[in-house]
Scaffold this active site. Structure first.
Site, PDB file in Angstrom:
ATOM      1  CE  LYS A 139       0.143  -7.683 -10.881  1.00 30.71           C
ATOM      2  NZ  LYS A 139       0.966  -7.097  -9.803  1.00 30.71           N
ATOM      3  CB  SER A 186       3.390  -4.671 -11.701  1.00 33.11           C
ATOM      4  OG  SER A 186       2.955  -5.398 -10.572  1.00 33.11           O
ATOM      5  CB  SER A 224       2.724  -4.006  -7.726  1.00 34.96           C
ATOM      6  OG  SER A 224       3.911  -3.856  -8.455  1.00 34.96           O
TER       7      SER A 224
END
Lengths: 99, 487
Positions: free
Chosen positions: B78, B153, B177
């Site tokens: 990420k 996210s 997330s």
């Protein structure tokens, strides 16, 4: 809780956010709506409840006060928009002649 | 070439027996990425050269007999986890040119294990969002239906794993997330106990809630990644000094003696009926596997979203104060003084959602409001945590429910109604507020889209969470189903 335009401007100033006219208007609405939602917490009597400080960590974490290598300053400065003589270059904070 | 479809443990067996090479595996993954990422858009930055170089190095290690469970395995990271020398944007314009001079602890550990880094995954800006639509660059697309969001996210991370553009990914989870995108994509995502995995090098959102966690194709892979990333790190003062068990040793196929708690409050208005049916079926399956299923009550469940808002936004407004346009990040060349330099850089560099949260957080922490908002939220957080403590003290081993009340929604469908999107985080938030380990695993489909089952355990009981998840997975085949685009 109704948030006024001047409150939005004050908070934006505290948060160092330059906002457009459209953003200010939108935030007046959004902030009022969301603060109204969070006020449901006031239904709960929390007089005798201790606030959560840490969920899992127990006690303070201390380490030996020993020196160790840190990143080279050129690596740290490599992302800076402006540098000079191995320092970050920023606008003057103090006026000439003091004050 | 179908090597990209392998799980970590399948690829490892083949690598160990020298039936495949890491270079071959990596080339297959990169080819898949080249083919499907123009549609899925899971990556902000692809790093094929780094990947092939690391794959060659991994093959040398393997040839020398030096192979660990993750050696030679392609991973997506990420884009809020710092990678030395590789662009790390956090999904934001303010960091669009930021190249970290250091490595996050988790990345350093994965490199030591010999992983292959294929790229940096898309995300909502500063991890603030549930769909990747708040990425400053572009939204990612759900590989099951590219007109829909992959969740967020960590939506890029989940989409990359589902589309076989990586064998696993790292995400971060502040209010769901990792688990919510794993649920919406139909892959496995775990948020470890707060403090279980080092946050050093994770760009901070809300420091009392953030945790890094794995996104994988199955539960065995999740346990393998947890084995690698769960350890005490002196560089993170909240990192727990707890022994790391071999999580794979807890993976068994029956649940005799395990007590599963089902909160009555979870099955209420707002929960999609199709999602509810899949989750109720899953709970029945856990009973069939030998678990004792009990109803529990979490009376403060209805306050979790408001408590999360105030906690996360206040902490975010403080954490994001560091972006001043001076030391790194977007710079405002037209500023006339230091105050303007900060306000202009921040005004231009942050997107709408980040500004909204900074504003709310600043307000909640401002003079005269701290007690009414932030302190009040920390007190209610105690009540929410006590609800869960009571369930665990009464003998419940895991609390289960839906990961998300809805399946993946259409891109653009909710972006203008922030409150509605936030409310969909109600099931994932308690694990962050209470610091508990929690996993989302696939438990079926509704209208052709995956439904996630969430399993939450006691602090540091990742082993129990993984055991329940594994038993369920072995008794079902939802984790084997893959969208056509990934094949």
């Amino acid at each position: 809780m109704k948030i006024s335009r001047s409150e939005v401007e004050h908070i934006a100033d505290l948060a160092r956010l330059e906002l457009s006219e459209g953003e200010i208007k939108q935030l007046e609405t959004d902030l009022s709506q969301i603060l109204e939602y969070v006020e449901q917490l006031n239904e709960l009597d929390t007089t005798d409840v201790l606030p959560t400080a840490h969920v899992v960590v127990k006690g303070d974490v201390l380490r030996e006060d020993e020196s160790r290598p840190s990143l080279p300053s050129e690596d740290i400065l490599s992302n800076a928009p402006r540098t000079q003589d191995g320092f970050f270059r920023v606008h003057a904070i103090f006026r000439k002649g003091g004050r | 070439m179908t090597l990209h479809r392998l799980t970590i443990h399948e690829a490892h067996d083949l690598l160990r027996r020298r039936e495949i090479s890491s270079v071959g595996l990596t080339e297959s993954v990169l080819a898949k990425m080249e083919e499907c990422d123009p549609e899925v858009r899971a990556f902000i930055t692809a790093t094929p050269q780094i990947a092939l170089e690391q794959a060659r190095r991994a093959d040398k290690l393997i040839a020398a007999g030096d192979i660990g469970p993750l050696t030679g395995i392609p991973v997506a990271i990420k884009d809020n986890i710092c990678t030395k020398g590789v662009l790390t944007t956090c999904g934001s314009r303010i960091l669009e040119d930021f190249v970290p001079p250091y490595e996050a602890t988790v990345v350093e550990r994965l490199r030591k294990e010999g992983v292959v880094q294929v790229g940096k995954a898309n995300m909502d800006e500063f991890a603030m969002g549930s769909s990747t639509e708040y990425s400053a660059f572009f939204p990612s697309h759900n590989p099951w239906d590219t007109s829909r969001v992959p969740g967020g996210s960590s939506g890029g991370s989940a989409a990359a794993v589902l589309a076989n553009e990586a064998l696993f990914a790292l995400g971060s989870d502040t209010g769901g997330s990792v688990r919510q995108p794993a649920g919406l994509c139909g892959v496995v995502g775990m948020k470890p106990t707060y403090g279980r995995v080092s946050r050093y090098g994770l760009i901070a959102f809300a420091s009392s809630l953030d945790q890094i966690g794995p996104i994988t194709k199955d539960v065995t892979d999740c346990a393998l990644v947890m084995n690698a990333i769960a350890f005490h790190d002196p560089l993170d003062s909240t990192s727990a000094d707890e022994p790391t068990p071999d999580y794979t040793s807890y993976l068994e196929e029956n649940l005799a003696g395990v007590v599963v708690g089902v909160p009555i409050e979870y099955f209420a208005a707002g929960l999609d009926q199709g999602v509810e049916e899949r989750v109720r079926d899953a709970i029945q399956k856990l009973a069939d596997l030998g678990a004792e299923v009990r109803e529990v009550s979490l009376p403060h469940e209805r306050y979790v979203v408001a408590t999360y808002f105030l906690t996360s936004w206040a902490e975010a407004s403080a954490n994001l104060a560091r972006y001043d346009g001076l030391k790194y990040g977007l710079f405002a060349p037209d500023a006339r003084n230091i105050r303007e330099a900060q306000s202009k850089a921040r005004g231009r560099g942050f997107g709408r959602e980040v500004k909204r949260r900074i504003m709310l957080g600043t307000y909640a922490l401002s003079s005269g409001y701290y007690d009414a908002y932030y302190l009040k939220a920390q007190k209610v957080r105690t009540l929410i945590k006590e609800d869960l403590d009571r369930a665990f003290d009464a003998g419940v081993d895991v609390v289960v429910g839906p990961t998300s009340p809805i399946v993946a929604f259409g891109i653009g469908e909710k972006v203008d109604d922030p409150l509605e999107m936030y409310l969909a985080d109600l099931y994932t938030i308690p694990a962050n507020l209470a610091g508990l380990p929690c996993i989302s695993i696939p438990c079926g489909f509704h209208e052709g889209l995956p439904v996630g089952l969430q399993i939450m355990g006691r602090p540091f009981a990742e082993s129990m969470v993984l055991r329940v998840a594994y038993a369920y997975e072995q008794g079902t085949d939802f984790h084997l189903q893959r969208p056509p685009i990934s094949l």
